[in-house]
Design a protein around this motif. Structure first.
Motif, PDB file in Angstrom:
ATOM      1  N   GLN A 186      -3.599  83.733  40.925  1.00  0.00           N
ATOM      2  CA  GLN A 186      -2.382  84.306  41.485  1.00  0.00           C
ATOM      3  C   GLN A 186      -1.325  84.312  40.393  1.00  0.00           C
ATOM      4  OE1 GLN A 186      -1.094  81.762  44.689  1.00  0.00           O
ATOM      5  NE2 GLN A 186      -0.059  80.355  43.318  1.00  0.00           N
ATOM      6  N   VAL A 187      -0.297  85.147  40.578  1.00  0.00           N
ATOM      7  CA  VAL A 187       0.786  85.207  39.591  1.00  0.00           C
ATOM      8  C   VAL A 187       2.126  84.852  40.214  1.00  0.00           C
ATOM      9  CG1 VAL A 187      -0.385  86.877  38.134  1.00  0.00           C
ATOM     10  CG2 VAL A 187       1.053  87.698  40.004  1.00  0.00           C
ATOM     11  N   GLN A 188       2.259  85.048  41.515  1.00  0.00           N
ATOM     12  CA  GLN A 188       3.503  84.698  42.179  1.00  0.00           C
ATOM     13  C   GLN A 188       3.709  83.184  42.150  1.00  0.00           C
ATOM     14  OE1 GLN A 188       5.901  86.669  43.272  1.00  0.00           O
ATOM     15  NE2 GLN A 188       4.754  88.428  42.518  1.00  0.00           N
ATOM     16  N   GLY A 189       4.880  82.777  41.671  1.00  0.00           N
ATOM     17  CA  GLY A 189       5.194  81.358  41.613  1.00  0.00           C
ATOM     18  C   GLY A 189       4.708  80.681  40.353  1.00  0.00           C
ATOM     19  N   VAL A 190       3.929  81.383  39.523  1.00  0.00           N
ATOM     20  CA  VAL A 190       3.436  80.810  38.267  1.00  0.00           C
ATOM     21  C   VAL A 190       4.455  81.104  37.172  1.00  0.00           C
ATOM     22  CG1 VAL A 190       1.572  80.795  36.575  1.00  0.00           C
ATOM     23  CG2 VAL A 190       1.063  81.146  39.001  1.00  0.00           C
ATOM     24  N   LYS A 191       4.845  80.089  36.445  1.00  0.00           N
ATOM     25  CA  LYS A 191       5.852  80.255  35.401  1.00  0.00           C
ATOM     26  C   LYS A 191       5.198  80.310  34.024  1.00  0.00           C
ATOM     27  CE  LYS A 191       9.436  77.802  38.019  1.00  0.00           C
ATOM     28  NZ  LYS A 191      10.412  76.684  38.007  1.00  0.00           N
ATOM     29  N   GLY A 192       5.989  80.748  33.041  1.00  0.00           N
ATOM     30  CA  GLY A 192       5.531  80.723  31.660  1.00  0.00           C
ATOM     31  C   GLY A 192       5.173  82.088  31.120  1.00  0.00           C
ATOM     32  N   HIS A 193       4.886  82.100  29.814  1.00  0.00           N
ATOM     33  CA  HIS A 193       4.557  83.327  29.111  1.00  0.00           C
ATOM     34  C   HIS A 193       3.081  83.659  29.294  1.00  0.00           C
ATOM     35  CE1 HIS A 193       8.269  83.455  26.430  1.00  0.00           C
ATOM     36  NE2 HIS A 193       8.398  82.343  27.142  1.00  0.00           N
ATOM     37  N   ALA A 194       2.794  84.923  29.569  1.00  0.00           N
ATOM     38  CA  ALA A 194       1.407  85.380  29.650  1.00  0.00           C
ATOM     39  C   ALA A 194       0.969  86.014  28.337  1.00  0.00           C
ATOM     40  CB  ALA A 194       1.239  86.386  30.786  1.00  0.00           C
ATOM     41  N   MET A 195       1.878  86.721  27.670  1.00  0.00           N
ATOM     42  CA  MET A 195       1.534  87.410  26.432  1.00  0.00           C
ATOM     43  C   MET A 195       2.708  87.423  25.474  1.00  0.00           C
ATOM     44  SD  MET A 195       0.775  91.438  25.708  1.00  0.00           S
ATOM     45  CE  MET A 195       2.548  91.680  25.528  1.00  0.00           C
TER      46      MET A 195
END
Length: 639
Positions: A186-195
């Protein structure tokens, strides 16, 4: 990394042996190796394998490739880094940077991604996030879209491309995954840099050209990448979809039983009014039928909205042919019943039984709801809609979700610096008229030299000059006595009263300031939120609103000249599409720019939408005095 222009040394040809080694490194690093031949294979098969690898090498690094060392800065601390660029061209195109290398690792440029679909995993994000990426921002995890699941090769450290949801087959940014994106559930609620963003369409690496030509604008669509995307989507979830079944529409038919009698998706549950979206942490997965029903009914709702908003116009305001992208953006997405973030993730065309919009439209065509036609061999367009079909005529609207769910919620968290909306809305715009002194007038401004002056500054400078030169009349403080500089530089005979002023030998101070101002070169600058842009010569261009008739009696509204006022055309088009309940598009304005200049674009809205456009521009700080309206419809009608 390339937001500022790097220092690039002269290019030099690459030796054939070095080119082959480098191409083999790229093939190995990006897992591009074609099927090889074993010792037991025939000589013919071995020759085919060798030819395939040679062709791949030439495609990645053409024979004319050249290399050069470069130096640039990267990161918040502006760390200096060095590397090598590889410049080349194919099929007579402009020579562009195809690859760059840092610390022995090869990175593809945007041009390489456009010409080699599937070379890297492709991530997707809303257009508002792409705007931030094209300014150098990193892609944050909440900004990821069209997943999970995400491409399997998008692991930590992998080179990836990024495309917008609006143009999903066109990569516009290149970066490196900072996390294992493929493993995200999931991506909702996940923090931080992806790329981490390294390069994008619009930076200095993109604009580099051996022929001093501007960078190439991204295409509207890339067929190869679309096939790659479709292939990934078709393979997700263990489904085995036969692409050769395209003529049959794919998946299951858009059956008339897909909706209930009132037009709502069967058993599609939405939260009750006032109920929190977070109250049900174990929200069930939507079934295949529910997802199919949702898309079918969203299309019906879009047609219903078009019909009720434009009851008297031909084709209810629709301008045929309707492209696949306009159908999705105008007639489907705004009407999907995505009431929760989880539903937003599930209600995607790739998760329907048709898997893509092309097959969805073909299925509707088989039902005789619409008529379609193939365009350029790779796109299906709508050429007619049967508004009287019983399924469309009996449709009843359902409750639509609030605006703060779905992809807009992702956009708000997409980057560390993202505001989550159109940053032009609420901006304060001011136009300042600036004047530049000619060479003859420069002595008047010697006390405070600067490139440009406002009207007030001109008055102060002229007053300081005549005071310093003791030219103010002793008997009348309002009169200024002419000296040779004023007589020759200001009253040079070009004015109607010059002879009279020269004969008297004096002139009123206000008239002198007015004459000096008129003799100066006119320029302007746009001040946005207190920040002054670079001055430009001439008068500020006006926003052009044109109402004209197309295809007989269909009125469209065109808007151009928005770039000067920092208006994002695509975000404006999206707002107008919702406000006017009609299709919109952003296209290049024919003949507005030279071949060496960046293309000028215009927004087109269906119907006579002058007032809606003016209101939208006013929200973006553009005053009506800066807008020029050209109503060709009234002129043609003689009214």
């Amino acid at each position: 990394m390339f937001k500022k222009k790097p220092t690039i040394k002269p290019l030099s040809p690459l030796r054939s042996s070095d080119r082959r080694k480098l191409a083999d490194q790229i093939i190995a690093d990006f897992d591009l190796a074609p099927i090889g031949a074993d010792d037991s294979d025939s000589a013919e098969k071995k020759a085919e394998a060798i030819a395939a690898r040679t062709s791949l090498r030439s495609s990645l690094l053409p024979d004319n490739v050249q290399s050069a060392r470069f130096t640039t800065t990267h990161g918040p601390e502006l760390k200096q880094i060095s590397g090598t660029i590889y410049v080349g061209s194919q099929d007579g195109a402009d020579s562009r940077i195809l690859w760059w290398q840092i610390d022995g690792r090869m990175y593809p440029s945007i041009y390489t991604l456009w010409n080699h679909p599937g070379i890297v995993p492709l991530l997707h994000t809303p257009e508002i996030v792409v705007k931030k990426l094209r300014g150098g921002a990193d892609l944050m995890t909440p900004g990821l879209a069209r997943g999970p699941p995400f491409p399997k090769k998008a692991r930590k450290g992998a080179v990836v491309g990024v495309a917008s949801l609006e143009r999903p087959s066109v990569p516009v940014s290149v970066g490196v995954c900072e996390i294992d994106v493929s493993a995200l559930e999931q991506v909702q609620g996940v923090k931080g840099h992806a790329m981490e963003t390294l390069h994008w369409a619009g930076d200095e690496l993109w604009s580099y050209s051996t022929g001093a030509r501007p960078g190439q604008e991204p295409p509207e669509a890339i067929e190869g990448w679309q096939k790659v995307i479709d292939g990934e989507e078709l393979s997700m979830g263990g489904l085995n979809i036969d692409e050769e079944d395209d003529d049959e529409g794919g998946g299951v038919p858009v059956g008339r039983t897909a909706a209930t009698s009132n037009g709502a998706a069967s058993k599609f549950e939405t939260p009750a009014e006032g109920k929190s979206l977070e109250e049900d942490p174990e929200e069930p997965e939507l079934s295949q039928k529910q997802i199919d029903d949702a898309f079918r009914n969203a299309f019906f709702y879009g047609i219903h909205q078009q019909r009720t908003s434009h009851p008297t116009e031909a084709n209810h305001g629709l301008v045929y042919p309707l492209t696949q992208s306009s159908v999705v953006s105008s007639l489907i997405n705004p009407f999907l019943p995505a009431h929760t973030p989880r539903q937003s993730q599930q209600l995607q065309i790739k998760k329907t039984s048709w898997k893509n919009i092309k097959k969805f439209l073909k299925a509707l065509d088989k039902e005789k709801l619409i008529k379609t036609k193939e365009k350029d061999g790779n796109e299906t367009t709508i050429t007619d809609i049967d508004f009287n079909d019983p399924a469309l005529a009996s449709f009843k609207p359902y409750r639509l979700p609030k605006k703060d769910t779905g992809s807009s919620a992702q956009a708000e968290q997409a980057t560390a610096t993202s505001s989550g909306g159109d940053d032009a809305v609420g901006q304060k715009i001011e136009i300042r008229t600036l004047l530049k002194p000619t060479r003859e007038l420069q002595p008047l401004f010697a006390s405070a030299p600067q490139p440009y002056y406002t009207i007030a500054e001109i008055g102060s400078a002229v007053t300081a000059y005549v005071t310093a030169e003791s030219l103010i009349s002793a008997t009348n403080k309002r009169l200024v006595t002419l000296n040779p500089t004023l007589a020759n530089a200001v009253f040079d005979g070009s004015g109607s009263l010059d002879k009279e002023v020269l004969a008297k030998g004096s002139v009123p101070r206000d008239a002198l300031i007015d004459r000096v101002s008129k003799a100066m070169t006119s320029s302007y600058t746009i001040v946005r939120n207190g920040v002054e842009a670079k001055a430009k010569s001439g008068k500020p261009p006006k926003v052009q609103i044109t109402l004209e008739t197309r295809s007989g009696n269909k009125t469209v509204t065109k808007v151009s000249g928005l770039e000067t006022y920092f208006v994002n055309l695509r975000l404006l088009a999206d707002e107008l599409r919702k406000t006017c309940a009609g299709a919109t598009s952003v296209e290049a304005l024919a003949g507005a720019a030279k071949k060496t200049e960046k293309a000028v674009e215009e927004v087109m809205v269906q119907g006579p939408q002058k007032d809606a456009v003016l209101k939208a521009l006013e929200k973006r700080g553009v005053k009506s005095a800066w807008v020029e309206v050209n109503d060709k419809v009234k002129k043609k009608g003689g009214r």
